[in-house]
Design a protein around this motif. Structure first.
Motif, mmCIF file in Angstrom:
data_model
loop_
_atom_site.group_PDB
_atom_site.id
_atom_site.type_symbol
_atom_site.label_atom_id
_atom_site.label_comp_id
_atom_site.label_asym_id
_atom_site.label_seq_id
_atom_site.Cartn_x
_atom_site.Cartn_y
_atom_site.Cartn_z
ATOM 1 N N HIS A 1 -2.787 -0.280 6.524
ATOM 2 C CA HIS A 1 -2.488 0.924 5.822
ATOM 3 C C HIS A 1 -1.805 1.874 5.469
ATOM 4 O O HIS A 1 -1.376 1.881 6.510
ATOM 5 C CB HIS A 1 -4.287 1.949 6.042
ATOM 6 N N THR B 1 0.287 -4.933 -5.053
ATOM 7 C CA THR B 1 0.083 -4.501 -3.819
ATOM 8 C C THR B 1 0.754 -5.097 -3.385
ATOM 9 O O THR B 1 1.988 -5.631 -3.489
ATOM 10 C CB THR B 1 -1.814 -4.832 -3.129
ATOM 11 N N ARG C 1 -3.619 0.721 0.245
ATOM 12 C CA ARG C 1 -2.990 -1.007 -0.413
ATOM 13 C C ARG C 1 -2.212 -1.027 -1.023
ATOM 14 O O ARG C 1 -1.250 -2.419 -1.117
ATOM 15 C CB ARG C 1 -4.038 -2.301 0.796
#
Length: 517
Positions: free
Chosen positions: A192, A421, A170
């Motif tokens: 994912h 992220t 992630r």
């Protein structure tokens, strides 16, 4: 005999309050209740969390136990593959794992889990020795682990098979374009991505091994197999999990998928069984959480700390000290060099001794960065036999902490994220580092390699993001331990098509110390 028959099971509270019943299959190698406890999620899609006793994601655990349990799962995979023909229809010439050897190892694991933490070192050592003799090389296999919980577990399975390893991620990877992605419906963070740098990572004819900590419905695995099969069809897929709690209808979906794709799909797990949930579990769980922790405390805030902040030290190693670390999210043909693990562990041992850091000592990985700090923790435990070394990791998952017997999460620490992220900054958590009897004397924390000390000491939240106002990781940890050591490692940021170099340097490491601001 399971843990629940000897002392309070760490799932008793949730089981009683929400009518959750876990039944272990009589043929299960290890009783499911020995492998997991229960906690309450802060997640509208899933009320309960299965808290593993061998994964060290939420419970600080002896590193040797974590490593041996993961490699035992790899031995279960090898045993499953021995029953299948290869891609050409010929029997596989794998060394016989031996049903009796697997049974012996599983019985040893059960005995360890039924023992008391802190008093089972010799039992863990015997279990690890048995598992070491079960390693079976399957060089044509590709092993895929799921982020974030199973990234370390997948690496352990790959190690036991001598196989190529990749885990989903992630994290944002600006230098590498994803080749596939899939969704995990019940997770706190659902998306994912797969970002291997080797364009031929899936081109072989060997088995594809998918590794996760648990199988509840198997929907994520089904999504993954469809994605992978669309990229490069394979004849054999093996799903490996610590526990398999699929229903009969979920198992039928796997059979239907195998027929649809004209492939073989096998599942193996240390523990097998089923879970019964009340139909109204979600509203009941919401009411229970509100009753236990009123709305004002739902958004985590820094806990009052009656003690002064602990000492904060930094161990920063460079590419002159060890090989820059390449994350398994990019795909690796082998784990980090043992010599590099030794360099890090010896430098830590020296720092701990010089600073007179006290135990218990918890080595803490960060989210997807699980295996390397686990391996360091295992070596450090041998260097500091009196240090009571445990291993755990931080997580994205918001879980209710309840400091009482019969519940798996006694304490929760929240802090601001610092990693890059796709979904941006937010709140992160570490569990069972505070609460009754939980406080470590020393925490050694491993951010992702390439992280700067400024990242760990300032965090990355912004005023309009969740977690604004929380302390960064380094300062949050210093509030619950006498000593915190930040380990900063050099990173190998790959470009597409490059594979990791198999070199290392043994130049002595450098250490510097800072005082918490």
């Amino acid at each position: 005999m399971s843990i629940s028959q000897q002392r309070p099971w760490s799932g008793d509270f949730v089981a009683d309050q929400l009518d959750v019943a876990i039944h272990s299959d009589p043929q299960s190698a290890v009783a499911v209740q020995d492998l997991v406890g229960l906690a309450l999620r802060r997640n509208p899609k899933r009320a309960h969390l299965l808290v593993s006793a061998v994964l060290a994601k939420h419970v600080p655990t002896e590193p040797a136990l974590v490593m041996a349990a993961g490699e035992l799962l790899g031995a279960f995979v090898a045993s499953e593959l021995a029953l299948m023909p290869d891609d050409g229809g010929h029997p596989r010439t794998l060394p016989a794992t031996g049903e009796s050897s697997l049974t012996t190892a599983a019985a040893q694991l059960s005995a360890v889990l039924q023992g008391s933490p802190g008093k089972r070192h010799s039992a863990i050592a015997a279990f690890a020795e048995t598992v070491a003799g079960l390693r079976t090389v399957v060089t044509d296999a590709v092993v895929l682990g799921y982020a974030e919980t199973a990234t370390g577990l997948g690496r352990l399975v790959a190690n036991s098979l001598g196989a190529y390893y990749l885990h989903s991620t992630r994290h944002a990877t600006p230098s590498v374009v994803p080749v596939a992605g899939f969704e995990e419906g019940h997770s706190h963070a659902t998306s994912h991505a797969l970002v291997p740098t080797d364009p031929h990572w899936l081109d072989g004819n060997g088995p594809v091994i998918l590794v996760d900590d648990e199988l509840s419905t198997g929907s994520t695995v089904i999504n993954t197999i469809r994605e992978l099969h669309a990229l490069v069809p394979h004849a054999v897929y093996v799903i490996a999990a610590l526990i398999d709690l699929r229903s009969s209808s979920d198992r039928a979906r796997f059979d239907a998928l195998a027929t649809e794709l004209d492939c073989k799909i096998a599942v193996t797990a240390l523990g097998k069984g089923r879970v019964e949930l009340a139909p109204d579990i979600l509203p009941r769980a919401a009411e229970l959480i509100q009753r236990l922790q009123p709305p004002a405390s739902v958004s985590p805030v820094p806990a009052a700390n009656p003690k002064p902040a602990g000492r904060l030290s930094v161990l920063e190693l460079s590419s002159e000290d060890l090989t820059p670390v390449r994350s398994d999210r990019f795909g690796n043909i082998s784990p980090p060099n043992a010599a590099d693990i030794d360099v890090i562990a010896k430098a830590l041992s020296h720092l701990v001794g010089t600073h007179k850091c006290q135990g218990p000592l918890v080595v803490l990985g960060c989210e997807e960065n699980m295996f390397l700090p686990l391996a360091v923790a295992n070596t450090l435990a041998s260097l500091l036999p009196a240090g009571d070394v445990r291993f755990s990791t931080t997580t994205r998952s918001p879980i209710v902490a309840l400091d009482q017997s019969g519940y798996a999460i006694a304490g929760a620490l929240s802090f601001a994220s610092h990693d890059l992220t796709h979904d941006g900054p937010g709140i992160r958590f570490a569990y069972n580092l505070n609460g009754t009897g939980q406080r470590p004397g020393t925490i050694v924390v491993f951010p992702e390699p390439g992280t700067s000390r400024e990242d760990v000491l300032t965090g990355s939240t912004t005023p309009d993001r969740p977690g604004a106002g929380l302390q960064p990781l380094g300062l949050a940890l210093a509030g619950i331990a006498d000593d915190v050591v930040l380990v900063l490692l050099p990173v190998d940021t790959p470009v597409r098509g490059n594979q990791p170099a198999n070199i290392h340097s043994s130049i002595p490491s450098s250490i510097d110390t800072e005082v918490t601001p």
